[in-house]
Design a protein around this motif. Structure first.
Motif, PDB file in Angstrom:
ATOM      1  N   LYS A 143       0.833  -1.202   0.000  1.00 20.41           N
ATOM      2  CA  LYS A 143       0.000   0.000   0.000  1.00 20.41           C
ATOM      3  C   LYS A 143       0.870   1.256   0.000  1.00 20.41           C
ATOM      4  O   LYS A 143       0.580   2.223  -0.701  1.00 20.41           O
TER       5      LYS A 143
ATOM      6  N   LEU B  89       0.926   4.384  -3.016  1.00 23.50           N
ATOM      7  CA  LEU B  89       0.493   5.762  -2.780  1.00 23.50           C
ATOM      8  C   LEU B  89       1.366   6.728  -3.571  1.00 23.50           C
ATOM      9  O   LEU B  89       2.596   6.643  -3.520  1.00 23.50           O
TER      10      LEU B  89
ATOM     11  N   ILE C   1       3.045  10.319   0.093  1.00 24.33           N
ATOM     12  CA  ILE C   1       2.876   9.837   1.452  1.00 24.33           C
ATOM     13  C   ILE C   1       2.985  11.021   2.413  1.00 24.33           C
ATOM     14  O   ILE C   1       3.961  11.760   2.393  1.00 24.33           O
ATOM     15  N   ASN C   2       1.951  11.196   3.232  1.00 20.97           N
ATOM     16  CA  ASN C   2       2.002  12.199   4.281  1.00 20.97           C
ATOM     17  C   ASN C   2       1.471  11.572   5.566  1.00 20.97           C
ATOM     18  O   ASN C   2       1.003  10.438   5.578  1.00 20.97           O
TER      19      ASN C   2
ATOM     20  N   LYS D  10      -1.186  12.197   7.373  1.00 19.67           N
ATOM     21  CA  LYS D  10      -2.623  11.934   7.410  1.00 19.67           C
ATOM     22  C   LYS D  10      -2.960  10.620   6.701  1.00 19.67           C
ATOM     23  O   LYS D  10      -3.686   9.784   7.235  1.00 19.67           O
ATOM     24  N   SER D  11      -2.443  10.422   5.487  1.00 23.92           N
ATOM     25  CA  SER D  11      -2.763   9.188   4.760  1.00 23.92           C
ATOM     26  C   SER D  11      -2.149   7.975   5.446  1.00 23.92           C
ATOM     27  O   SER D  11      -2.763   6.903   5.474  1.00 23.92           O
TER      28      SER D  11
ATOM     29  N   ILE E 181      -4.471   7.158   8.398  1.00 19.56           N
ATOM     30  CA  ILE E 181      -5.730   6.545   7.962  1.00 19.56           C
ATOM     31  C   ILE E 181      -5.506   5.078   7.583  1.00 19.56           C
ATOM     32  O   ILE E 181      -6.275   4.194   7.981  1.00 19.56           O
ATOM     33  N   VAL E 182      -4.460   4.814   6.827  1.00 21.43           N
ATOM     34  CA  VAL E 182      -4.151   3.434   6.435  1.00 21.43           C
ATOM     35  C   VAL E 182      -3.844   2.597   7.673  1.00 21.43           C
ATOM     36  O   VAL E 182      -4.301   1.450   7.793  1.00 21.43           O
TER      37      VAL E 182
END
Length: 93
Positions: free
Chosen positions: A24, A28, A31-32, A34-35, A38-39
């Motif tokens: 995953k 992406l 990539i930060n 927040k993401s 969430i993941v």
């Protein structure tokens, strides 16, 4: 379930989650934090939920399948093995 079995289950689940999270992360585009958070929350929730669902289903259906559980395991393993042999012998990549 003893401590050793719980440890083996935890290692197996963590290796599965690690492999999927690597894929995953590679998929992406950016990539930060927040993401990634969430993941991580999704993976954590599903890794906790799946064993719980399996346990609850196992406890509730135990009386129905206890006499044939070995046959269910045999059939599942035979299907997986047959599929592996079929894929090994096929010419497709």
């Amino acid at each position: 379930m003893g401590l050793l079995e719980l440890f083996i289950l935890a290692v197996g689940l963590s290796m599965d989650a690690f492999a999927v999270s690597i894929c995953k992360g590679l998929a992406l585009p950016k990539i930060n934090l927040k993401s990634a958070g969430i993941v991580g929350l999704w993976f954590g929730a599903f890794q906790a939920l799946m064993p719980l669902i399996g346990y609850l289903l196992g406890v509730n259906f135990r009386s129905y399948i206890v006499s044939i559980d070995h046959w269910i395991a045999f059939i599942l393993l035979a299907l997986i093995g047959a599929n592996m042999i079929k894929e090994a012998l096929s010419d497709d990549d």
